[in-house]
Scaffold this motif. Structure first.
Motif, PDB file in Angstrom:
ATOM      1  N   ASN A 225     -71.112  -9.749 -63.439  1.00  0.00           N
ATOM      2  CA  ASN A 225     -69.678 -10.314 -63.385  1.00  0.00           C
ATOM      3  C   ASN A 225     -69.483 -11.346 -64.527  1.00  0.00           C
ATOM      4  O   ASN A 225     -68.381 -11.325 -64.892  1.00  0.00           O
ATOM      5  CB  ASN A 225     -69.460 -10.422 -62.141  1.00  0.00           C
ATOM      6  N   LYS A 226     -70.440 -12.217 -64.399  1.00  0.00           N
ATOM      7  CA  LYS A 226     -70.112 -13.470 -65.079  1.00  0.00           C
ATOM      8  C   LYS A 226     -70.047 -12.977 -66.751  1.00  0.00           C
ATOM      9  O   LYS A 226     -69.127 -13.600 -67.247  1.00  0.00           O
ATOM     10  CB  LYS A 226     -71.364 -14.447 -65.143  1.00  0.00           C
ATOM     11  N   ILE A 227     -70.905 -12.316 -66.993  1.00  0.00           N
ATOM     12  CA  ILE A 227     -70.821 -11.745 -68.488  1.00  0.00           C
ATOM     13  C   ILE A 227     -69.439 -10.754 -68.722  1.00  0.00           C
ATOM     14  O   ILE A 227     -68.835 -11.018 -69.636  1.00  0.00           O
ATOM     15  CB  ILE A 227     -71.867 -10.511 -68.726  1.00  0.00           C
ATOM     16  N   GLY A 228     -68.907 -10.239 -67.594  1.00  0.00           N
ATOM     17  CA  GLY A 228     -67.730  -9.335 -67.456  1.00  0.00           C
ATOM     18  C   GLY A 228     -66.605 -10.248 -67.968  1.00  0.00           C
ATOM     19  O   GLY A 228     -65.573 -10.073 -68.589  1.00  0.00           O
ATOM     20  N   GLN A 229     -66.606 -11.456 -66.794  1.00  0.00           N
ATOM     21  CA  GLN A 229     -65.461 -12.384 -67.196  1.00  0.00           C
ATOM     22  C   GLN A 229     -65.325 -13.012 -68.500  1.00  0.00           C
ATOM     23  O   GLN A 229     -64.331 -13.430 -69.195  1.00  0.00           O
ATOM     24  CB  GLN A 229     -65.584 -13.296 -66.035  1.00  0.00           C
ATOM     25  N   LYS A 232     -63.905 -10.547 -70.876  1.00  0.00           N
ATOM     26  CA  LYS A 232     -62.244 -10.605 -70.720  1.00  0.00           C
ATOM     27  C   LYS A 232     -61.597 -11.738 -71.314  1.00  0.00           C
ATOM     28  O   LYS A 232     -60.643 -11.736 -72.021  1.00  0.00           O
ATOM     29  CB  LYS A 232     -62.216 -10.439 -69.337  1.00  0.00           C
ATOM     30  N   ARG A 233     -62.256 -12.917 -71.391  1.00  0.00           N
ATOM     31  CA  ARG A 233     -61.650 -14.059 -71.975  1.00  0.00           C
ATOM     32  C   ARG A 233     -61.699 -14.074 -73.503  1.00  0.00           C
ATOM     33  O   ARG A 233     -60.581 -14.262 -74.197  1.00  0.00           O
ATOM     34  CB  ARG A 233     -62.352 -15.269 -71.280  1.00  0.00           C
ATOM     35  N   LYS A 234     -62.568 -13.537 -74.064  1.00  0.00           N
ATOM     36  CA  LYS A 234     -62.954 -13.409 -75.298  1.00  0.00           C
ATOM     37  C   LYS A 234     -61.775 -12.190 -75.945  1.00  0.00           C
ATOM     38  O   LYS A 234     -61.212 -12.119 -77.029  1.00  0.00           O
ATOM     39  CB  LYS A 234     -64.277 -12.712 -75.979  1.00  0.00           C
ATOM     40  N   LEU A 235     -61.718 -11.160 -75.063  1.00  0.00           N
ATOM     41  CA  LEU A 235     -60.601 -10.219 -75.302  1.00  0.00           C
ATOM     42  C   LEU A 235     -59.453 -10.398 -75.451  1.00  0.00           C
ATOM     43  O   LEU A 235     -58.513 -10.337 -76.288  1.00  0.00           O
ATOM     44  CB  LEU A 235     -60.829  -8.889 -74.563  1.00  0.00           C
ATOM     45  N   ALA A 236     -58.850 -11.460 -74.409  1.00  0.00           N
ATOM     46  CA  ALA A 236     -57.680 -12.373 -74.422  1.00  0.00           C
ATOM     47  C   ALA A 236     -57.239 -12.920 -75.643  1.00  0.00           C
ATOM     48  O   ALA A 236     -56.178 -13.174 -76.010  1.00  0.00           O
ATOM     49  CB  ALA A 236     -57.416 -13.065 -72.987  1.00  0.00           C
ATOM     50  N   VAL A 237     -58.363 -13.834 -76.174  1.00  0.00           N
ATOM     51  CA  VAL A 237     -58.264 -14.545 -77.270  1.00  0.00           C
ATOM     52  C   VAL A 237     -57.933 -13.613 -78.529  1.00  0.00           C
ATOM     53  O   VAL A 237     -57.230 -13.992 -79.467  1.00  0.00           O
ATOM     54  CB  VAL A 237     -59.449 -15.713 -77.391  1.00  0.00           C
TER      55      VAL A 237
END
Length: 279
Positions: A225-229, A232-237
């Motif tokens: 989950n940590k890797i997934g989160q 997601k943050r990188k994809l948002a940026v």
């Protein structure tokens, strides 16, 4: 003094001969000519079409004008400038794209060259409203699905099938950020395939390798989950950066960022697969 219509023709000729004119100047000349096109002979219009000048308007709307070569029907002739008529009752169509005639309620053929953004009634932006897109998709499929036309004429059945397939393709393309971004690049004249790699640098590839190794070694849902989160943050940026690049017209930068998005999107899918193993 030349007649008024002749002056319009001369202006267009100069626009064709001088391709280095600013696009805004050539576009204004084009609009002047097309607005008076109904005064010209069909043979002259064919000569214009045969020049294969594909002009694209600039600005926030980013509408693309397509030509047919040769002119085969009134629906293919510069749909942005000429009023279209219903194939059944010949009444003018009020909207574009026109899925149905408002007069006789008959389904219309798809309009050639209409962008997916216009079909789905979405703003031309990388950060489009997904909820609005999904709502539009369901609305169109309910009204255009071939099952609704099983008792109609063969032509209506054909048009409904074409519309339904086109709406589905438009929806699938705009739904995912990666395919949406690549499609926007195509609209801007950059023809690339979704699998095209922009040439990621070594440092970026090493970072991806470390993330993949960490995911493979994850032994608990919390680690995955940590890797997934983080992903997601990188994809948002990346989404914000791609949107900014497209707005500025920096197509090569947008292409490189979309390549990075592809890699991170793959990691996001792997995280989902990893989490399913713990269930």
């Amino acid at each position: 003094m030349l007649p008024f219509n002749s002056l319009r023709i001369v202006c267009l000729s100069r626009a064709l001969v001088h391709p280095n004119w600013p696009m805004s100047n050539r576009q204004s000349v084009y609009k002047t000519v097309t607005c008076s096109a109904h005064f010209m002979s069909i043979s002259f219009l064919k000569d214009i079409w045969n020049s294969n000048m594909h002009l694209k308007s600039l600005g926030k709307e980013r509408k693309i004008i397509y030509y047919s070569n040769p002119v085969s029907s009134h629906r293919n002739y510069c749909t942005g400038q000429v009023q279209l008529n219903c194939w059944n009752c010949r009444q003018p169509l009020d909207t574009t794209p026109a899925f149905f005639c408002m007069s006789c309620k008959v389904v219309q053929p798809p309009e050639e060259g209409t962008s997916y953004f216009k079909i789905m009634n979405c703003d031309y932006t990388f950060t489009l409203d997904i909820h609005k897109l999904q709502k539009r998709y369901l609305q169109l499929q309910r009204s255009l699905h071939p099952d609704n036309f099983s008792q109609k004429s063969e032509k209506e059945q054909e048009y409904s099938e074409s519309h339904s397939a086109l709406v589905n393709k438009a929806y699938q393309t705009l739904l995912k950020p990666l395919s949406r971004g690549l499609y926007m690049l195509e609209l801007e004249g950059m023809h690339i395939e979704e699998g095209t790699d922009s040439g990621a640098d070594l440092e970026f590839l090493m970072e991806l390798m470390e993330i993949n190794e960490a995911l493979d070694k994850a032994r608990t849902p919390e680690e995955a989950n940590k890797i997934g989160q983080d992903t997601k943050r990188k994809l948002a940026v990346l989404t914000e950066e791609i949107d900014a690049a497209l707005l500025k017209g920096e197509l090569q930068a947008a292409k490189a960022l979309l390549s990075q998005m592809k890699y991170h999107a793959n990691i996001e899918e792997k995280v989902k697969e990893k989490l399913s193993e713990f269930m």
